[in-house]
Structure formats: structure tokens, C-alpha cells
Scaffold this active site. Structure first.
Site, short mmCIF file in Angstrom:
data_model
loop_
_atom_site.label_atom_id
_atom_site.label_comp_id
_atom_site.label_asym_id
_atom_site.label_seq_id
_atom_site.Cartn_x
_atom_site.Cartn_y
_atom_site.Cartn_z
N VAL A 1 0.84 -1.20 0.00
CA VAL A 1 0.00 0.00 0.00
C VAL A 1 0.88 1.25 0.00
O VAL A 1 0.62 2.23 -0.72
CB VAL A 1 -0.95 -0.02 1.22
CG1 VAL A 1 -1.66 1.32 1.40
CG2 VAL A 1 -1.95 -1.16 1.09
N HIS A 2 1.93 1.20 0.78
CA HIS A 2 2.87 2.32 0.87
C HIS A 2 3.53 2.59 -0.48
O HIS A 2 3.67 3.73 -0.92
CB HIS A 2 3.93 1.99 1.93
CG HIS A 2 4.76 3.14 2.38
ND1 HIS A 2 6.09 3.25 2.06
CD2 HIS A 2 4.46 4.22 3.13
CE1 HIS A 2 6.58 4.36 2.60
NE2 HIS A 2 5.60 4.97 3.26
#
Lengths: 242, 242
Positions: free
Chosen positions: A61-62
């Protein structure tokens, strides 16, 4: 850290996608630290934070900037955590990290590990010419002949044909410590990862991959750096491997 | 092509995200060519193919593996085509391509241009230490002091703070030929691109950016390579610039 191509850019690790804002590995200045903490704090609000596999989900996600990506990550092994454990162990054992292309190699952190970092591309050009296969596929087969992939962290960020070649190698007996494969695109990318998962499961090779057409070099580098990060946490006693 | 850090990896261009399957620039073997054509054919079924701006939209889809990404690209200029035209002209004029980090630089094609390719990171470490700003922001300010960004293709793929620093430079009078900025993440990424668009519009600097949190090094390299590709098509007479 000096990389095999002679670059002495010790800050490489701070340069991978998203890693510039990553507190523990890359951020060396006050301002970067602040961004880092906020950024990972936000990710932790969106992704579970319980298992080692969750750390890979968080990193996905990062690296992609997309909360939905956590649902696209796949873990091949007896447990979801197994590929993360295997990857961290390989890093602690200073096994080579072998990427498909230069761009992925450039995204691998220079901090927190003493693994040699190699890229496949640039090898096997004779084989590619002779057979008509892609240069990336030929380069994987060539390195495999040299035994480079056994017990290594095998990373594919870009080329579906490299992922397919790696699957062939595993089928033929090669045993990477862990595979991280997130090639991107409309032709063979999803299929190449699916085949890797099948072969890896059948041969007992732990793997982190994703489903769908998305992926890419930044993601592959980010996930690999998270394995390094877990290894660092093992070293400092924050994490204990089973 | 020899890059400034001494790498002689002439195949770099074939290595950027998605570019391995890109027929005209990177694919040198039969198998890669086949994948290339199918891949771009599929993208052209999903994205309009009428204007120069459409080529950037297509490339964004090709690089991310996501048809929806075409709607997230933004063009700053009198027309949508203006940043593409400006970028192609800069490439034809052999102006420097300046990236934020090593990973983006590694993704810039080595073929189809004679532009020097530089990265910002690695410069300005004194400034970062002194001020507490991020190393990437300091590196942009440092290169700007040397006049590197004027008339250059300024590329930011990773660091929001680099994009913000570049916006400051433009506000202070720097005039890149074109800006390509797609930093990714949860903190300041979207905001940094928004600020870049505002400043670029106000100062007449053409720019290609995106909205939202997504983006990254692979996308930035891919879009920049598409500018190189347009320039190649101008050289071969396939495309005429206004």
C-alpha cells in the site's frame, strides 16, 4: 555500500519508491523522518498490523499509494508468514538479492543488509539472439546456469518473461530462498505470476506475488526492502522469527 | 550509451517499467517484439489514440497496468499537447533529463536520444544536514543553484519533497523545458503535484503530472520515455510538431 556495478551510492535504499519517507531505513533528516512517520501511520490505519505478512501488505500500500492493493498480494508457503520469514532469513544469511532489471536493483536499499545485489539483465544476450527469447528471460536462464538463484532472494519487478523463465528454473530444480515477483502489464504479467505461484507451491519455494495486471519495479523493490526491514528488526530483537 | 555514473548499460531503455515489451525502443528479440505489439495494441483498445497527449495517457496505462490511470493524468500548458511537444523538442535539442532518484534514472531509456541523464540525489547533503530538509529536496535546490534545471526535462518519480522543491525553484525563476512529476504516497504526494501544476501554469512551464496518491518511479520513467519516443517519431517523419 558498494554495489556490483561500481556505484557507491550508499543512499540507494532511501531512494526506492516510498522508502524516501521510510523512517527506519531511509529517512536521515528531520523533515523526512516526520513525513515517514505520518506516512506509515496512515498506512497502518488502513492495513492490519498483526502478522509478518501484514507488513508486506502495508508495504504494498505504501509503495503503490493505493489502500486496495493490500488485497492483491499473495503469499505462497505453508503459512502467509513463511515467505517473509524465509526472506528475512536469507537477508540475515547475506544471500544475494537478484533482480530482473537495473531499475529494480536501483531501488533495493543499501542499508540494513550485507547481501550482494545483482541484476539479471545484461547476461545471456547470446542465448536471446540464438533463440529469439526476450533478453530478460535469457538473462534469468543464464544466471540460473551459474547457480545464482539457489538460496537467493529472486526479485522480478518488470518482465513477465523473466518471471516465466524463473518458474521454468524452479520447475527444473532451482531453489531460491524466496521469490518476490510483481511484473506489470497487459500481456502475460498476471499469467506469469500465476504460473510462478503454482510452481513455487509445488516445489516448496516461498513467494510473494500479486494478482492482476498492476505491479512494477517500485513495488518489487519496496517489498524486497520490507524483507530487509524485517531482518533488521530481528537483529535488533524487535521481531522474533519462528 | 554511457551514463554519467559510468554504467555502460546500453539496454537501460529496455528495462523501464513496461518498456521491455515496447516494440520500437526496447524489444530486440522476436519474442519481446510479439509481446510488445500485443501489449500496446491492448492499450490502444482502451485509450484514445488521436493526440500527442493521448500517447502519454496510453503510456500511463501501459506503465501502471491499469486502464483507469488514463483519467488521472494532467497536462499543464496552453493545450494538452503542449507539454508533450515541449518534451519532444527538449529531447531533440539534447537537453539534460534530470531525475530525482537513481531508480528513475535507471528507468530512462538509453536509446532514441543523446540527452545527458542526471539524478539529483547525492547532491546537497550539506544543505540537508544544515536545514533538516529531506535529502531529495536539498538535492533539487543544489542542482538548481547550478542552473541544471533550466531548459531541462525535470523528472520527479518518487519524492514529494523533491516536487515541492522544484515548484519553489520554478516560482523563483527556473524554467525547465518540461516537468514530469508523479511522486507516490500518502503524505504530500498529491499536494506536491497540485502545487507544481499551479506554479507551472502561473509561470508558463509545461508539465505532465497526475492526480491522486498513486504514481511512482516506473510511471515517471515511462512517461519520460514516451517523450523520447515522440522525439524519435519526429526524427523519422512519423510525427510533425506544431
Amino acid at each position: 555500500m558498494t554495489t556490483e556495478d561500481g556505484s557507491t551510492d550508499g543512499v540507494t535504499g532511501a531512494e526506492a519508491d516510498g522508502v524516501d519517507e521510510y523512517a527506519d531505513l531511509g529517512a536521515t533528516t528531520e523533515s523526512a523522518m516526520e513525513i515517514a512517520e505520518t506516512s506509515m501511520d496512515r498506512v497502518r490505519e488502513l492495513v492490519p498490523d498483526e502478522t509478518l505478512a501484514d507488513r508486506i501488505r502495508q508495504k504494498s500500500v505504501h509503495a503503490t499509494g493505493d489502500p486496495e492493493f493490500q488485497h492483491l498480494v499473495r503469499f505462497t508457503g505453508d503459512t502467509e508468514d513463511e515467505p517473509v520469514v524465509a526472506g528475512a532469513r536469507a537477508v540475515l544469511d547475506e544471500r544475494p538479492i537478484v533482480t530482473d532489471i537495473t531499475m529494480v536493483k536501483a531501488g533495493i536499499t543499501g542499508r540494513g543488509h550485507d547481501c550482494p545485489v545483482r541484476k539479471a539483465i545484461g547476461n545471456g544476450s547470446e542465448l536471446a539472439k540464438r533463440t529469439g527469447m526476450t533478453r530478460t528471460a535469457a538473462s534469468v536462464l543464464e544466471l540460473d546456469r551459474e547457480g545464482v538463484y539457489d538460496d537467493a532472494v529472486a526479485v522480478v519487478g518488470n518482465a513477465p518473461t523473466a518471471a516465466l523463465a524463473l518458474a521454468d528454473c524452479i520447475e527444473d530444480g532451482t531453489r531460491p530462498a524466496v521469490v518476490v515477483a510483481t511484473p506489470v502489464g497487459f500481456v502475460k504479467a498476471a499469467e506469469s505470476r500465476e504460473r510462478l505461484r503454482e510452481v513455487a507451491a509445488a516445489r516448496g519455494v516461498p513467494a510473494v506475488t500479486n494478482v492482476g495486471r498492476r505491479g512494477g519495479s517500485g513495488l518489487a523493490a519496496g517489498l524486497t526492502n520490507e524483507l530487509v526491514h524485517v531482518a533488521s528488526d530481528v537483529r535488533s530483537g524487535e521481531v522474533e522469527l519462528p
